[in-house]
Design a protein around this motif. Sequence first.
Motif, PDB file in Angstrom:
ATOM      1  N   ILE A   6     -48.484  23.417  76.127  1.00  0.00           N
ATOM      2  CA  ILE A   6     -48.839  23.773  74.747  1.00  0.00           C
ATOM      3  C   ILE A   6     -49.271  24.879  74.677  1.00  0.00           C
ATOM      4  N   ILE A   7     -48.606  25.657  73.405  1.00  0.00           N
ATOM      5  CA  ILE A   7     -48.744  27.122  72.960  1.00  0.00           C
ATOM      6  C   ILE A   7     -50.440  27.269  72.633  1.00  0.00           C
ATOM      7  N   LYS A   8     -51.053  27.889  73.173  1.00  0.00           N
ATOM      8  CA  LYS A   8     -52.514  28.195  73.005  1.00  0.00           C
ATOM      9  C   LYS A   8     -52.793  29.369  72.259  1.00  0.00           C
ATOM     10  N   LYS A   9     -51.895  30.517  72.333  1.00  0.00           N
ATOM     11  CA  LYS A   9     -51.949  31.712  71.717  1.00  0.00           C
ATOM     12  C   LYS A   9     -50.908  32.364  71.835  1.00  0.00           C
ATOM     13  N   LEU A  10     -50.773  33.072  70.838  1.00  0.00           N
ATOM     14  CA  LEU A  10     -49.456  34.074  70.557  1.00  0.00           C
ATOM     15  C   LEU A  10     -49.947  35.578  70.214  1.00  0.00           C
ATOM     16  N   PHE A  11     -49.742  36.387  71.122  1.00  0.00           N
ATOM     17  CA  PHE A  11     -50.171  37.712  70.810  1.00  0.00           C
ATOM     18  C   PHE A  11     -49.381  38.553  69.877  1.00  0.00           C
ATOM     19  N   ASP A  12     -49.736  39.645  69.219  1.00  0.00           N
ATOM     20  CA  ASP A  12     -48.883  40.469  68.699  1.00  0.00           C
ATOM     21  C   ASP A  12     -47.987  41.221  69.396  1.00  0.00           C
ATOM     22  N   VAL A  13     -46.796  41.573  68.889  1.00  0.00           N
ATOM     23  CA  VAL A  13     -45.746  42.567  69.663  1.00  0.00           C
ATOM     24  C   VAL A  13     -46.355  43.675  69.833  1.00  0.00           C
ATOM     25  N   GLN A  14     -46.080  44.308  71.281  1.00  0.00           N
ATOM     26  CA  GLN A  14     -46.644  45.584  71.772  1.00  0.00           C
ATOM     27  C   GLN A  14     -45.675  46.431  71.901  1.00  0.00           C
ATOM     28  N   LYS A  15     -45.665  47.555  71.255  1.00  0.00           N
ATOM     29  CA  LYS A  15     -44.573  48.489  71.323  1.00  0.00           C
ATOM     30  C   LYS A  15     -44.749  49.725  71.743  1.00  0.00           C
ATOM     31  N   PHE A  16     -44.064  50.290  72.726  1.00  0.00           N
ATOM     32  CA  PHE A  16     -44.586  51.729  73.463  1.00  0.00           C
ATOM     33  C   PHE A  16     -43.633  52.692  72.997  1.00  0.00           C
ATOM     34  N   ASN A  17     -44.083  54.199  73.098  1.00  0.00           N
ATOM     35  CA  ASN A  17     -43.412  55.208  72.903  1.00  0.00           C
ATOM     36  C   ASN A  17     -42.029  55.323  73.698  1.00  0.00           C
ATOM     37  N   SER A  18     -41.714  54.490  74.658  1.00  0.00           N
ATOM     38  CA  SER A  18     -40.662  54.640  75.521  1.00  0.00           C
ATOM     39  C   SER A  18     -39.450  53.749  74.794  1.00  0.00           C
ATOM     40  N   GLY A  19     -39.928  53.080  73.797  1.00  0.00           N
ATOM     41  CA  GLY A  19     -39.044  51.995  73.283  1.00  0.00           C
ATOM     42  C   GLY A  19     -39.071  50.625  73.677  1.00  0.00           C
ATOM     43  N   PHE A  20     -39.956  50.323  74.921  1.00  0.00           N
ATOM     44  CA  PHE A  20     -40.052  49.215  75.397  1.00  0.00           C
ATOM     45  C   PHE A  20     -40.987  48.281  74.361  1.00  0.00           C
ATOM     46  N   ILE A  25     -47.596  35.225  75.328  1.00  0.00           N
ATOM     47  CA  ILE A  25     -48.225  33.971  74.814  1.00  0.00           C
ATOM     48  C   ILE A  25     -49.056  33.391  76.066  1.00  0.00           C
ATOM     49  N   VAL A  26     -49.973  32.662  75.886  1.00  0.00           N
ATOM     50  CA  VAL A  26     -50.783  31.742  76.611  1.00  0.00           C
ATOM     51  C   VAL A  26     -50.309  30.196  76.349  1.00  0.00           C
ATOM     52  N   LEU A  27     -49.856  29.834  77.622  1.00  0.00           N
ATOM     53  CA  LEU A  27     -49.419  28.195  77.404  1.00  0.00           C
ATOM     54  C   LEU A  27     -50.392  27.636  78.174  1.00  0.00           C
ATOM     55  N   THR A  28     -50.751  26.344  77.719  1.00  0.00           N
ATOM     56  CA  THR A  28     -51.732  25.395  78.472  1.00  0.00           C
ATOM     57  C   THR A  28     -50.910  24.092  79.035  1.00  0.00           C
ATOM     58  N   THR A  29     -51.049  24.137  80.287  1.00  0.00           N
ATOM     59  CA  THR A  29     -50.279  23.035  80.882  1.00  0.00           C
ATOM     60  C   THR A  29     -51.053  21.780  80.760  1.00  0.00           C
ATOM     61  N   GLU A  30     -50.164  20.555  80.637  1.00  0.00           N
ATOM     62  CA  GLU A  30     -50.718  19.323  80.668  1.00  0.00           C
ATOM     63  C   GLU A  30     -50.664  18.636  82.061  1.00  0.00           C
ATOM     64  N   TYR A  33     -55.745  18.934  86.058  1.00  0.00           N
ATOM     65  CA  TYR A  33     -56.388  20.463  85.677  1.00  0.00           C
ATOM     66  C   TYR A  33     -55.656  21.423  85.139  1.00  0.00           C
ATOM     67  N   PRO A  34     -55.559  21.280  83.679  1.00  0.00           N
ATOM     68  CA  PRO A  34     -54.906  22.391  82.800  1.00  0.00           C
ATOM     69  C   PRO A  34     -54.989  23.677  83.161  1.00  0.00           C
ATOM     70  N   GLN A  35     -54.003  24.653  83.309  1.00  0.00           N
ATOM     71  CA  GLN A  35     -53.968  25.948  83.624  1.00  0.00           C
ATOM     72  C   GLN A  35     -53.601  26.641  82.165  1.00  0.00           C
ATOM     73  N   ASN A  36     -54.162  28.000  81.948  1.00  0.00           N
ATOM     74  CA  ASN A  36     -53.783  28.684  80.819  1.00  0.00           C
ATOM     75  C   ASN A  36     -52.721  29.798  81.506  1.00  0.00           C
ATOM     76  N   ILE A  37     -51.587  29.792  81.141  1.00  0.00           N
ATOM     77  CA  ILE A  37     -50.437  30.670  81.845  1.00  0.00           C
ATOM     78  C   ILE A  37     -50.036  31.653  80.921  1.00  0.00           C
ATOM     79  N   LEU A  38     -50.237  32.936  81.265  1.00  0.00           N
ATOM     80  CA  LEU A  38     -49.659  34.211  80.313  1.00  0.00           C
ATOM     81  C   LEU A  38     -48.280  34.323  80.715  1.00  0.00           C
TER      82      LEU A  38
END
Length: 119
Positions: A6-20, A25-30, A33-38
């Motif tokens: 399940i999607i727990k959190k969506l972060f904003d887009v990060q843009k870097f000077n290099s163009g990268f 997002i954080v995904l919580t497994t079901e 022992y649920p894990q919060n995976i970045l």
Amino acid sequence: MEIIGIIKKLFDVQKFNSGFQKREIVLTTEEPYPQNILVEFIQDKIDLLVNIKPKDKVKIFINLKGREWTNSEGIIKYFNSIQGWKIEHYSRSTKTGDENKTSITSSSLSSDDFDDLPF
């Protein structure tokens, strides 16, 4: 590889000077022992998250990445990252036991996606 949760959190887009650019997002497994995976989506793969919102149940296709880094004191450190390259809404039908998946977007993989393969 793939991971479902399940999607727990969506972060904003990060843009870097290099163009990268990347979006995490954080995904919580079901599981017992649920894990919060970045999970990070980079460059054009951030577009895959346009229709994703918190509390969506999804299946994410991932690549595990690892790298070595030497700090200024000469100490070697190792870092891992989880990069998403495809995401699908995920649901399980209770009547038939079949899995129903709705693809958000599928993108073709380029040779750049496999730049760390030995062949």
